[in-house]
Design a protein around this motif. Structure first.
Motif, mmCIF file in Angstrom:
data_model
loop_
_atom_site.group_PDB
_atom_site.id
_atom_site.type_symbol
_atom_site.label_atom_id
_atom_site.label_comp_id
_atom_site.label_asym_id
_atom_site.label_seq_id
_atom_site.Cartn_x
_atom_site.Cartn_y
_atom_site.Cartn_z
ATOM 1 N N ALA A 1 -2.489 11.949 -7.642
ATOM 2 C CA ALA A 1 -2.999 12.169 -6.290
ATOM 3 C C ALA A 1 -2.946 10.862 -5.500
ATOM 4 N N PRO A 2 -2.754 10.942 -4.200
ATOM 5 C CA PRO A 2 -2.711 9.717 -3.386
ATOM 6 C C PRO A 2 -4.071 9.032 -3.324
ATOM 7 N N LEU A 3 -4.043 7.733 -3.073
ATOM 8 C CA LEU A 3 -5.285 6.966 -2.951
ATOM 9 C C LEU A 3 -5.906 7.096 -1.570
ATOM 10 N N HIS A 4 -5.064 7.115 -0.549
ATOM 11 C CA HIS A 4 -5.580 7.059 0.822
ATOM 12 C C HIS A 4 -4.922 8.149 1.672
ATOM 13 N N ALA A 5 -5.187 9.393 1.287
ATOM 14 C CA ALA A 5 -4.616 10.531 2.005
ATOM 15 C C ALA A 5 -5.309 10.719 3.349
ATOM 16 N N VAL A 6 -4.545 11.220 4.303
ATOM 17 C CA VAL A 6 -5.063 11.598 5.614
ATOM 18 C C VAL A 6 -4.763 13.080 5.793
ATOM 19 N N ALA B 1 0.833 -1.205 0.000
ATOM 20 C CA ALA B 1 0.000 0.000 0.000
ATOM 21 C C ALA B 1 0.868 1.257 0.000
ATOM 22 N N ALA B 2 1.927 1.265 0.823
ATOM 23 C CA ALA B 2 2.820 2.427 0.856
ATOM 24 C C ALA B 2 3.566 2.587 -0.459
ATOM 25 N N LEU B 3 4.002 1.481 -1.046
ATOM 26 C CA LEU B 3 4.721 1.541 -2.317
ATOM 27 C C LEU B 3 3.797 1.986 -3.454
ATOM 28 N N ASP B 4 2.530 1.596 -3.387
ATOM 29 C CA ASP B 4 1.560 2.078 -4.380
ATOM 30 C C ASP B 4 1.435 3.599 -4.307
ATOM 31 N N GLU B 5 1.413 4.125 -3.092
ATOM 32 C CA GLU B 5 1.328 5.579 -2.933
ATOM 33 C C GLU B 5 2.601 6.248 -3.454
ATOM 34 N N LEU B 6 3.740 5.632 -3.184
ATOM 35 C CA LEU B 6 5.011 6.167 -3.686
ATOM 36 C C LEU B 6 5.015 6.191 -5.207
ATOM 37 N N ALA B 7 4.506 5.139 -5.831
ATOM 38 C CA ALA B 7 4.463 5.073 -7.291
ATOM 39 C C ALA B 7 3.586 6.185 -7.856
#
Length: 335
Positions: free
Chosen positions: A321-326, A308-314
């Motif tokens: 835009a990020p998928l799961h921003a906080v 999940a973190a690497l997907d956001e990095l990609a």
């Protein structure tokens, strides 16, 4: 150009989450000009790395990202958390800096929801009570009519407290079963619950009607002892309480009294305090199951968190835009 990245988490966590495949993927997505991992951010070596990085990938054991840490990281733009809550390390200084922050809470919700589903079904069959009775009298098959009250998963009512990432997934997993599902969540609308196959009700109504109640609310000042003595008293005789959220949501002393009296059953993966004192009656009661905070990602399940973190990095590297921003506005309603 690929962003400069650094992984910040405990040593054991790093080696568990980032196997060879995921380290290889990380190296393909980001530049790692120095050591790619650290567990601390105070040493001279760590501060040198911080001065270079644009992205942090964080996890369990990451130190707080204080104003002092951020001052040493002038190029930092994003924090991709390979775990659930960001509250233990993302400080107000991060929000003031305007950093992109993401969480792998949805990935961690998968094993928690699976554990909860198993607990709901086992609670319905009263498996823990049968096991305790069988263990107490080895070799004898106890008559179920006399040993355990109402073992069944047919047309029972399950109450979900909180339509969080976990609560929503539990509702989806319950769809194939012949169960009535109720939900209580002050942030949800009736249509939200209906889309998940549940009926939205107020908390007291849920407690009065449910045979099994499972907690999926965040730990907040206003949710401490959400299930206090009064609300535990609303549960019907023989009901089961499942807690995979946080121990502080339940008044432990009041629950202990209810379970010791045999009125309620409990399946607790989290407690308050955690762990319980060795003298707690909950360890030995035949109507209570205690597990040591294992519902979340363990073993190979943790690879989902790294992914999940690497997907956001990609996505970040590609300008997406990020998928799961906080963001800071979420903190008052998330775990």
């Amino acid at each position: 150009m690929s962003p400069e990245a650094l992984v910040v988490m405990a040593r054991d966590t790093y080696h568990q989450l980032f196997d060879h495949e995921r380290r290889h993927r990380l190296a393909g997505l980001a530049r790692l000009s120095g050591p790619g991992w650290t567990a601390e951010l105070e040493s001279a070596a760590a501060r040198r790395r911080l001065s270079e990085v644009e992205v942090l990938i964080t996890g369990w054991g990451c130190p707080p990202l204080t104003a002092g840490v951020l001052a040493a990281a002038p190029r930092l733009r994003a924090v991709f958390h390979a775990a659930g809550t960001v509250k233990s390390h993302v400080t107000g200084a991060c929000w003031e800096r305007g950093l992109v922050v993401t969480s792998a809470a949805r990935a961690n919700a998968i094993p928690v929801a699976e554990y909860t589903l198993a607990a709901i079904l086992m609670a319905g069959k009263r498996a823990h009570r049968f096991a305790a009775a069988y263990r107490a009298d080895p070799g004898r098959w106890l008559p179920w009519r006399d040993a355990v009250p109402v073992p069944s998963n047919h047309r029972r009512t399950v109450g979900l407290i909180g339509l969080s990432n976990v609560g929503r997934r539990v509702a989806e997993l319950l769809r194939p079963f012949d169960l009535t599902v109720l939900a209580a969540d002050p942030h949800a609308a009736p249509a939200d619950a209906a889309a998940l196959g549940a009926t939205l009700v107020d908390l007291d109504t849920l407690l009065r009607r449910a045979d099994v109640v499972t907690l999926h609310a965040p730990e907040l000042p206003e949710t401490r002892h959400l299930l206090d003595r009064r609300r535990l008293g609303l549960l019907r005789d023989g009901a089961t309480l499942i807690n995979t959220a946080r121990g502080s949501l339940v008044d432990t002393a009041a629950l202990t009294e209810e379970c010791a009296a045999g009125r309620l059953d409990a399946i607790l993966d989290v407690t308050d305090p955690e762990p319980l004192p060795a003298a707690s009656p909950l360890y030995l009661l035949p109507n209570v199951v205690l597990t040591p905070h294992i519902a979340g990602a363990l073993g190979s399940e943790t690879h989902r968190l790294a992914d999940a973190a690497l997907d956001e990095l990609a996505r970040y590297a590609e300008g997406q835009a990020p998928l799961h921003a906080v963001d800071s506005a979420d903190l008052s309603k998330i775990a």
